[in-house]
Motif scaffolding. Structure first.
Motif, PDB file in Angstrom:
ATOM      1  N   GLU A  77     -51.018 -61.186  27.324  1.00  0.00           N
ATOM      2  CA  GLU A  77     -50.818 -60.368  26.133  1.00  0.00           C
ATOM      3  C   GLU A  77     -49.543 -60.798  25.423  1.00  0.00           C
ATOM      4  OE1 GLU A  77     -51.265 -55.645  24.958  1.00  0.00           O
ATOM      5  OE2 GLU A  77     -51.090 -56.261  27.058  1.00  0.00           O
ATOM      6  N   LYS A 121     -63.414 -55.233  30.712  1.00  0.00           N
ATOM      7  CA  LYS A 121     -63.414 -54.913  29.277  1.00  0.00           C
ATOM      8  C   LYS A 121     -62.012 -55.065  28.691  1.00  0.00           C
ATOM      9  CE  LYS A 121     -67.364 -51.737  29.411  1.00  0.00           C
ATOM     10  NZ  LYS A 121     -67.828 -50.343  29.199  1.00  0.00           N
ATOM     11  N   ARG A 122     -61.020 -54.543  29.407  1.00  0.00           N
ATOM     12  CA  ARG A 122     -59.631 -54.657  28.939  1.00  0.00           C
ATOM     13  C   ARG A 122     -59.206 -56.122  28.861  1.00  0.00           C
ATOM     14  NH1 ARG A 122     -55.957 -53.381  33.589  1.00  0.00           N
ATOM     15  NH2 ARG A 122     -56.800 -55.445  34.085  1.00  0.00           N
ATOM     16  N   ASP A 123     -59.565 -56.908  29.881  1.00  0.00           N
ATOM     17  CA  ASP A 123     -59.154 -58.314  29.922  1.00  0.00           C
ATOM     18  C   ASP A 123     -59.750 -59.102  28.766  1.00  0.00           C
ATOM     19  OD1 ASP A 123     -57.865 -57.555  32.192  1.00  0.00           O
ATOM     20  OD2 ASP A 123     -59.156 -58.667  33.581  1.00  0.00           O
ATOM     21  N   GLU A 125     -60.675 -57.842  25.910  1.00  0.00           N
ATOM     22  CA  GLU A 125     -60.016 -57.361  24.692  1.00  0.00           C
ATOM     23  C   GLU A 125     -58.662 -58.035  24.505  1.00  0.00           C
ATOM     24  OE1 GLU A 125     -58.555 -53.175  22.587  1.00  0.00           O
ATOM     25  OE2 GLU A 125     -59.725 -53.130  24.446  1.00  0.00           O
ATOM     26  N   ASN A 128     -59.386 -61.693  23.380  1.00  0.00           N
ATOM     27  CA  ASN A 128     -59.946 -61.740  22.034  1.00  0.00           C
ATOM     28  C   ASN A 128     -58.949 -61.309  20.961  1.00  0.00           C
ATOM     29  OD1 ASN A 128     -62.279 -62.635  23.189  1.00  0.00           O
ATOM     30  ND2 ASN A 128     -63.495 -60.807  22.746  1.00  0.00           N
ATOM     31  N   LEU A 129     -58.166 -60.274  21.263  1.00  0.00           N
ATOM     32  CA  LEU A 129     -57.195 -59.808  20.269  1.00  0.00           C
ATOM     33  C   LEU A 129     -56.123 -60.860  19.997  1.00  0.00           C
ATOM     34  CD1 LEU A 129     -56.681 -56.021  21.095  1.00  0.00           C
ATOM     35  CD2 LEU A 129     -57.763 -57.016  19.069  1.00  0.00           C
ATOM     36  N   GLY A 174     -60.987 -55.935  14.504  1.00  0.00           N
ATOM     37  CA  GLY A 174     -60.992 -56.262  15.929  1.00  0.00           C
ATOM     38  C   GLY A 174     -62.191 -57.062  16.390  1.00  0.00           C
ATOM     39  N   LYS A 175     -62.922 -57.674  15.453  1.00  0.00           N
ATOM     40  CA  LYS A 175     -64.122 -58.439  15.798  1.00  0.00           C
ATOM     41  C   LYS A 175     -63.864 -59.927  15.618  1.00  0.00           C
ATOM     42  CE  LYS A 175     -67.094 -54.660  14.214  1.00  0.00           C
ATOM     43  NZ  LYS A 175     -68.081 -54.247  13.180  1.00  0.00           N
ATOM     44  N   THR A 197     -61.696 -67.880  16.765  1.00  0.00           N
ATOM     45  CA  THR A 197     -62.808 -66.992  17.126  1.00  0.00           C
ATOM     46  C   THR A 197     -64.098 -67.325  16.379  1.00  0.00           C
ATOM     47  OG1 THR A 197     -62.264 -65.281  15.478  1.00  0.00           O
ATOM     48  CG2 THR A 197     -61.183 -65.130  17.640  1.00  0.00           C
TER      49      THR A 197
END
Length: 362
Positions: A77, A121-123, A125, A128-129, A174-175, A197
């Motif tokens: 992060e 899911k958190r990982d 995100e 991707n973010l 966020g996509k 992305t």
């Protein structure tokens, strides 16, 4: 074409790379940033058809199609702000053609998780973010540059302004860019942005040994990826480590005992190949039986050009037969006698499974 293996530290990226390349090239260790500089390996696309073709033409050797994989340093992060090895990570991923993201879904107290707990899911995100933040920075700079051209009444710049703003709004929601519905013309307009992305994504879910048979629907629910355009595949780094020194026959027996019908590594390789829009045709003779990589939709002359550029320029026609017909009738002579060999011209779109013999002019 390159596929970049990405993910948080300690999720199994290097183990997956070693399993794909059948080597110990990448160090796999229980601490963050074990991988710093990317490891690169060329991997064969296994295809049983090659051996069947070789048998009927008495070929001396087989040369399969290949895919190049790159094991990239773990992201954390804040990578888009330069945290960890962020800047290096982003530059390496910008150079690949597709992203294979490894997601940890197994619990093992002996293997440290950089965020202290297992949460696929958190990982996803987090990864991707960070990529999205980098893309927002890229598109924002481009919008500023494009506005100058818009003020100068540049018509093309006005068209680009629309898709740029549409894309920025999509990213800010966020996509990832690849999930934005765009026309072919709009896709061409953003190609030179080299967005992270916008690349094709594949998720490899790293499971405990006893979870390797988890159905795809459950995997998608587990990691929160429901879009069918994004492949989701199961792997077990532990199983792959155990099999690293096995022969192909031993691997097949071991996987069969576990109830695994298809080798997970073969499934990943073939999925990456397909996702990149690639296919191959065959050439077959006594010297070699070979798979030649081309883009889907290529014509016969374009396909000939991957052998030699002169072949494309001087192309006249191609004797073409489906691999099944060649095998069924025992080779070229038998296939011709049974009317299975076609003469294809310059407009022919090469199909998967085609075996081709090109004819050229002087």
């Amino acid at each position: 074409m390159q596929v970049g293996i990405v993910g948080l530290p300690n999720v199994g990226k290097s183990t997956l790379f070693n399993a794909l390349t059948k080597s110990y090239a990448a160090e796999a260790a229980n601490f963050p940033f074990c991988t710093i500089e990317p490891n690169t390996g060329i991997v064969n696309v296994n295809d049983d058809r090659l051996e069947k073709i070789r048998e009927v033409v008495n070929g001396a050797k087989i040369i399969p199609a290949t895919v190049e994989f790159v094991d990239i340093a773990g992201l954390v992060e804040g990578a888009s702000r330069g945290e960890g090895l962020g800047n290096k990570f982003l530059s390496h991923i910008r150079n690949v053609d597709a992203v294979l993201q490894v997601v940890r879904a197994f619990d093992d107290s002996n293997i440290h998780h950089v965020n202290g707990s297992i949460d696929p899911k958190r990982d996803i995100e987090i990864i991707n973010l960070e990529l999205i933040f980098a893309d927002i920075e890229t598109i924002t700079k481009r919008i500023a540059d494009n506005e100058k051209k818009v003020r100068a009444n540049d018509k093309e710049a006005k068209s680009r302004a629309e898709i740029y703003e549409k894309l920025r709004a999509h990213l800010e929601s966020g996509k990832i860019a690849s999930l934005l519905d765009m026309t072919d013309d709009e896709k061409k307009m953003i190609t030179d942005l080299h967005l992270l992305t916008a690349k094709p994504f594949i998720y490899a879910v790293n499971l405990a040994e006893d979870k390797i048979l988890t159905p795809e629907s459950e995997l998608r629910e587990m990691i929160g990826v429901q879009d069918e355009k994004i492949p989701v595949l199961p792997i077990s780094a532990k199983i792959e480590m155990d099999m690293l020194d096995f022969s192909d026959e031993e691997k097949a027996m071991f996987l069969d005992e576990l109830g695994v019908k298809n080798n997970p590594m073969d499934e990943i390789i073939k999925t990456c190949y397909d996702l990149l829009g690639l296919q191959y045709y065959f050439t077959a003779g006594e010297i070699e039986v070979r798979a030649w990589t081309i883009k889907k939709g290529w014509t016969a002359p374009e396909a000939a050009g991957v052998i030699h550029t002169d072949f494309q320029k001087k192309f006249i026609k191609a004797d073409t037969v489906n691999w099944k017909d060649l095998v069924e009738f025992g080779g070229w002579a038998g296939a011709r006698e049974n009317g299975k060999v076609r003469m294809e011209g310059k407009e022919y779109i090469v199909q998967d499974g085609d075996i081709m013999l090109f004819k050229f002019g002087a």
